[in-house]
Design a protein around this motif. Structure first.
Motif, short mmCIF file in Angstrom:
data_model
loop_
_atom_site.label_atom_id
_atom_site.label_comp_id
_atom_site.label_asym_id
_atom_site.label_seq_id
_atom_site.Cartn_x
_atom_site.Cartn_y
_atom_site.Cartn_z
N THR A 139 17.85 3.63 10.24
CA THR A 139 16.77 4.59 10.46
C THR A 139 16.89 5.35 11.78
O THR A 139 16.30 6.41 11.92
N SER B 180 21.75 3.98 4.34
CA SER B 180 20.44 3.81 3.70
C SER B 180 19.52 2.91 4.52
O SER B 180 18.29 2.99 4.39
N MET B 181 20.08 2.07 5.37
CA MET B 181 19.29 1.14 6.18
C MET B 181 19.13 1.61 7.62
O MET B 181 18.23 1.15 8.33
N GLU C 188 16.07 -2.93 11.74
CA GLU C 188 16.32 -2.12 10.54
C GLU C 188 16.58 -3.03 9.33
O GLU C 188 16.10 -2.76 8.23
N PHE C 189 17.33 -4.09 9.56
CA PHE C 189 17.62 -5.05 8.49
C PHE C 189 16.33 -5.69 7.99
O PHE C 189 16.11 -5.81 6.78
N TYR D 234 14.29 -3.22 5.97
CA TYR D 234 14.90 -3.03 4.65
C TYR D 234 14.59 -4.22 3.75
O TYR D 234 14.21 -4.04 2.59
N ILE E 214 23.41 -1.05 11.71
CA ILE E 214 22.13 -1.65 11.31
C ILE E 214 21.72 -2.67 12.38
O ILE E 214 22.45 -3.62 12.65
#
Length: 70
Positions: free
Chosen positions: A52, A49-50, A62-63, A66, A58
């Protein structure tokens, strides 16, 4: 969007091998250490979900993205 540095310390706590990426195993271990009985499958779903760029891990960017959405 917040600067990545605002989340870097938290990110580094999860990135236990220091490679600059959070893996499913690292997230799963963290959740277990926090007393959550998160399954590896659930940890993988969270990473997906995180994640991309689709590399299965991650990044700090990205973190940060999010966390900004939360």
């Amino acid at each position: 969007m917040a600067e990545a540095s605002e989340y870097a310390a938290t990110f580094d706590l999860v990135d236990t091998d220091g490679d600059g990426l959070i893996s499913v195993d690292e997230l799963h271990a963290l959740m277990g250490n926090l007393g959550d009985d998160c399954t590896r499958e659930r940890a993988a779903a969270v990473v997906r979900s995180m994640d991309t760029d689709g590399d299965g891990r991650i990044s700090l960017e990205e973190f940060t993205a999010y966390m900004d959405r939360q």
